[in-house]
Motif scaffolding. Structure first.
Motif, short mmCIF file in Angstrom:
data_model
loop_
_atom_site.label_atom_id
_atom_site.label_comp_id
_atom_site.label_asym_id
_atom_site.label_seq_id
_atom_site.Cartn_x
_atom_site.Cartn_y
_atom_site.Cartn_z
N LYS A 18 1.06 -1.16 -0.15
CA LYS A 18 0.00 0.04 -0.01
C LYS A 18 0.88 1.26 -0.15
O LYS A 18 1.76 1.45 1.01
N GLY A 21 -2.47 6.60 1.83
CA GLY A 21 -3.64 6.24 2.80
C GLY A 21 -4.74 7.17 2.54
O GLY A 21 -4.82 8.15 1.37
N GLN A 24 -5.19 11.19 1.54
CA GLN A 24 -4.13 11.92 1.20
C GLN A 24 -4.18 12.35 -0.47
O GLN A 24 -4.91 11.91 -0.97
N TYR A 48 -3.86 -3.83 -4.06
CA TYR A 48 -4.47 -2.77 -3.54
C TYR A 48 -5.00 -2.11 -4.96
O TYR A 48 -4.22 -1.96 -5.76
N TYR A 50 -7.17 1.73 -5.40
CA TYR A 50 -7.35 3.05 -4.88
C TYR A 50 -8.48 3.98 -5.45
O TYR A 50 -8.41 4.00 -6.87
#
Length: 337
Positions: A18, A21, A24, A48, A50
C-alpha cells in the motif's frame, strides 16, 4: 503477490504494498494535472486498488498504481513522498458527499436519456410499421458526416452526426439515379438531385466506402443505400432514426391514414382519371391528376411528363404493378365511367 511492470519507466511495482492512505492528496501528471484525494482503498487477489475523487470535477476514478513524485516518469498518478499532503476527516466527508451527489445525478441523467431514447425508438417503430412496404429490399438514407481526421498521426476518418431516411427501394442494386431522386426529398440534400458525375463515387474495393452520392465522404451530406433482409430488420435498424425530429423525409403518408377509397361526396367535382396497364410491371394514371398529386405521391407514384398513352406523349403517374389494387381502390371516385 501481484506485480505491475511499467515498460517505459523500466520499473516493477508490487501492488501488494500500500503506497498511500485515505485522505491523502495525489496528482495526475501528463493529462489535466488535477489533484485527487484518496477516498477508499480496497484489496483483492490483484493487490491494492485506490478509489480517487477529482478535487476539481468531483468525479470518481480508480487507480491500481500510485508512484512517488521523486521517481516521476511519464503519465500517471503520483504522491509527494517528501512532504505528503492530507485533508481532514470532515473535509474528506464533504468531498465524498459532493462526489456521490454528482455520481447520482449522472446516473439519473443517463437513465432519463435511456428512457427518452426508448420513447424515440418506439415512435419511430410505429411510424415505420405504417409506411414501410412489406416487400422492401433496401433503404436510402442521407448521412451528415463530420471530419475527425488527424493528419499528424495519419488518421483519416469521420463520424456520422445525423441520419435521415429518404426513401425505400424494391431492389438491392446500386442506382445513382434512384439516390438522386431520393436526395430531392430532403432540403439539405436537394442539390445532390441534379446530375453531376463528380458526385457519384464507386468504392467497391477493400477499405472503400461502397457506392455513395456526395461531394466529400468525410465532411457534409452523403446519400447511400443499405440493403435489408426483410421489413422488420429495417424497422429495427432505423426505428430510432425515424423517431428523431426530422429523421424521415419519405414522401408517403402512413398507410393506415389512407382511405381504402374516397367517397363520392368527398371527391372534387369534374375530375376524372383513367388507369391503364403501362407495361408488364407497371400501371399508369392519366387525366386530371394535378389536384390529386399528393394522393398519387402517397400511393407510391412517380410523375413523368413524357409517358405514352394511345400513341401520344402525355403527362401521367407510373406505379409498380403490385400497387394496382390500392391505386384503384383509392381513386375509385375519380375513375371515368
Amino acid at each position: 503477490m501481484s506485480k505491475v511492470f511499467l515498460l517505459g519507466a523500466n520499473v516493477e511495482i508490487d501492488t501488494e504494498i500500500k503506497t498511500v492512505g485515505i485522505g491523502q492528496i495525489i496528482r495526475m501528471e501528463g493529462y489535466e494535472y488535477d489533484n485527487y484525494v484518496v477516498a477508499d482503498i480496497t484489496h483483492n487477489s490483484y493487490g491494492y486498488s485506490y478509489c480517487l475523487i477529482n478535487l476539481r470535477t468531483y468525479e470518481y476514478v480508480t487507480a491500481e498504481t500510485i508512484r512517488p513524485l521523486s521517481q516521476k516518469f511519464g503519465i500517471g498518478f503520483y504522491y509527494d513522498d517528501t512532504a505528503p499532503q492530507f485533508i481532514g476527516t470532515d473535509e474528506l466527508r464533504a468531498v465524498i458527499h459532493k462526489a456521490e451527489e454528482i455520481a447520482d445525478a449522472e446516473i439519473l441523467r443517463k437513465e432519463q436519456k435511456r428512457e427518452e431514447q426508448q420513447r424515440t425508438k418506439q415512435r419511430g417503430m410505429e411510424m415505420l410499421r405504417r409506411i414501410t412496404p412489406a416487400d422492401v429490399q433496401a433503404v436510402i438514407v442521407a448521412e451528415l458526416h463530420e471530419d475527425d481526421s488527424d493528419p499528424i498521426t495519419d488518421y483519416f476518418g469521420c463520424r456520422n452526426v445525423r441520419t435521415v431516411i429518404l426513401d425505400f427501394s424494391y431492389k438491392t442494386r446500386e442506382d445513382f439515379a434512384e439516390m438522386r431522386c431520393a436526395a430531392a426529398h430532403f432540403p439539405d440534400t436537394a442539390y445532390l438531385a441534379e446530375y453531376n458525375r463528380e458526385y457519384e463515387h464507386r468504392e467497391k474495393y477493400s477499405m472503400g466506402h461502397g457506392y455513395w452520392l456526395g461531394e466529400n465522404y468525410y465532411s457534409g451530406w452523403i446519400i447511400r443505400k443499405e440493403g435489408c433482409s426483410n421489413a422488420e430488420s429495417l424497422i429495427d435498424r432505423y426505428a430510432y432514426t425515424a423517431g428523431c425530429k426530422g429523421g424521415i423525409y419519405v414522401p408517403e403518408v402512413p398507410q393506415t391514414a389512407m382511405p381504402e377509397h374516397l367517397p363520392a361526396d368527398a371527391a372534387p367535382q369534374n375530375i376524372t382519371v383513367e388507369i391503364i396497364d403501362y407495361s408488364e410491371k407497371a400501371i399508369a394514371v392519366f387525366g386530371d391528376t394535378k389536384p390529386l398529386k399528393e394522393i398519387l405521391r402517397s400511393l407510391g407514384g412517380r410523375f413523368s411528363p413524357r409517358l405514352q398513352n394511345n400513341g401520344q406523349t402525355a403527362a401521367g403517374w407510373v406505379f409498380p404493378k403490385r400497387n394496382e389494387q390500392k391505386v384503384r381502390q383509392t381513386l375509385a371516385s375519380y375513375l371515368a365511367a
